[in-house]
Design a protein around this motif. Sequence first.
Motif, PDB file in Angstrom:
ATOM      1  N   SER A   1       0.816  -1.218   0.000  1.00  0.00           N
ATOM      2  CA  SER A   1       0.000   0.000   0.000  1.00  0.00           C
ATOM      3  C   SER A   1       0.851   1.271   0.000  1.00  0.00           C
ATOM      4  CB  SER A   1      -0.978  -0.003   1.177  1.00  0.00           C
ATOM      5  OG  SER A   1      -0.318  -0.312   2.371  1.00  0.00           O
ATOM      6  N   ASN A   2       2.158   1.154   0.330  1.00  0.00           N
ATOM      7  CA  ASN A   2       3.049   2.326   0.252  1.00  0.00           C
ATOM      8  C   ASN A   2       3.640   2.510  -1.148  1.00  0.00           C
ATOM      9  OD1 ASN A   2       4.980   0.325   0.041  1.00  0.00           O
ATOM     10  ND2 ASN A   2       6.017   0.774   1.966  1.00  0.00           N
TER      11      ASN A   2
ATOM     12  N   LYS B   1       5.610   0.499  -2.706  1.00  0.00           N
ATOM     13  CA  LYS B   1       6.835  -0.301  -2.884  1.00  0.00           C
ATOM     14  C   LYS B   1       6.460  -1.761  -3.172  1.00  0.00           C
ATOM     15  CE  LYS B   1       9.871   2.927  -1.533  1.00  0.00           C
ATOM     16  NZ  LYS B   1      10.932   3.431  -2.397  1.00  0.00           N
TER      17      LYS B   1
ATOM     18  N   GLU C   1      11.187  -2.954  -1.832  1.00  0.00           N
ATOM     19  CA  GLU C   1      11.420  -2.706  -0.406  1.00  0.00           C
ATOM     20  C   GLU C   1      12.169  -3.865   0.238  1.00  0.00           C
ATOM     21  OE1 GLU C   1       8.534  -2.532   3.437  1.00  0.00           O
ATOM     22  OE2 GLU C   1       8.179  -0.988   1.929  1.00  0.00           O
TER      23      GLU C   1
ATOM     24  N   TRP D   1       4.766  -7.141   7.063  1.00  0.00           N
ATOM     25  CA  TRP D   1       4.094  -6.415   5.976  1.00  0.00           C
ATOM     26  C   TRP D   1       2.573  -6.533   6.052  1.00  0.00           C
ATOM     27  CZ3 TRP D   1       8.460  -9.463   5.371  1.00  0.00           C
ATOM     28  CH2 TRP D   1       9.644  -8.748   5.130  1.00  0.00           C
TER      29      TRP D   1
ATOM     30  N   ASP E   1      -1.081  -5.820   4.436  1.00  0.00           N
ATOM     31  CA  ASP E   1      -0.941  -6.017   2.980  1.00  0.00           C
ATOM     32  C   ASP E   1      -0.641  -7.467   2.641  1.00  0.00           C
ATOM     33  OD1 ASP E   1      -1.310  -3.342   2.508  1.00  0.00           O
ATOM     34  OD2 ASP E   1       0.807  -2.868   2.239  1.00  0.00           O
TER      35      ASP E   1
END
Length: 273
Positions: free
Chosen positions: A46-47, A49, A77, A128, A131
């Motif tokens: 969701s960022n 990456k 990431e 993580w 996600d």
Amino acid sequence: MGNQSSAVVVEKRIKEIGKNFFNIRASFKIKGLINIGTHMSLIRLSNGKYLVIDTVPLDEELKKEIDELTNNGVDIEAVVATHPFHTLAFPDFYKNYSSASYYGTPRHIRNQKDIPWAGNIMDHLNKWSPDVEMRIPAGAEFVAPVPESTNHFNSVWVFSPVAKTIHVDDTINYFDNPSLLFKVLGKKSGQMDFHPSMTNGGLNKTETAPQLFKEWLENLLHDWDFDNACCAHVGVKIGGAHALVNETLTNAQGVLDKLAKKHEGKEEEHTHH
């Protein structure tokens, strides 16, 4: 016009399986002859990456596609190893994408000293979430499976809720289009099986291991709502994967019962999970 008609449409190696979930199939040959296939996945977090799940050998064409997707690797990431024995492609992948954080299985960390591992994946299964969710099967050795040549049963299962997709290495095999060899071995298109080592040391040789594994998988099926399953060997099940994993477990009940009986009286020594 003449040029256009001769243009060859090159099929993309990176396939979008579900929302923000990409899978790459690659060749992996046993003794250089039998291609049982291998894979890696990229999950867009969701960022923005990417989390890379496992690695496959890179060629120029595949590297170009990964670079296009990940801004030349800047947007990777982390890279996660899920299977103790899927190791061969990691050193080269690290050389090409060294700015990411690498998380290995204990065996990766022991054997591949050239990669500066950021940690043992067992300690970072929730890193993580939401996600991506990860779990390691119960009732089976993960830290140091033996014999190393055959006991490839256990691996981290990875789930992307938004893509409704799981990534699994050897624990389950799905035959989407079996080769002649697999057909000779009785595999049919659309068949899913547990890894053959399950009955030969894959599950711990104890009375309770089969039940521990069964309960672990039942809980996972209860908690994870997935439609698709990307399996290292041999293919990807698009749609209906949840029901098929459930059916595979049901079909294995006789085998699990036999294993429990065979190892009656032997208790679990492993407390890794």
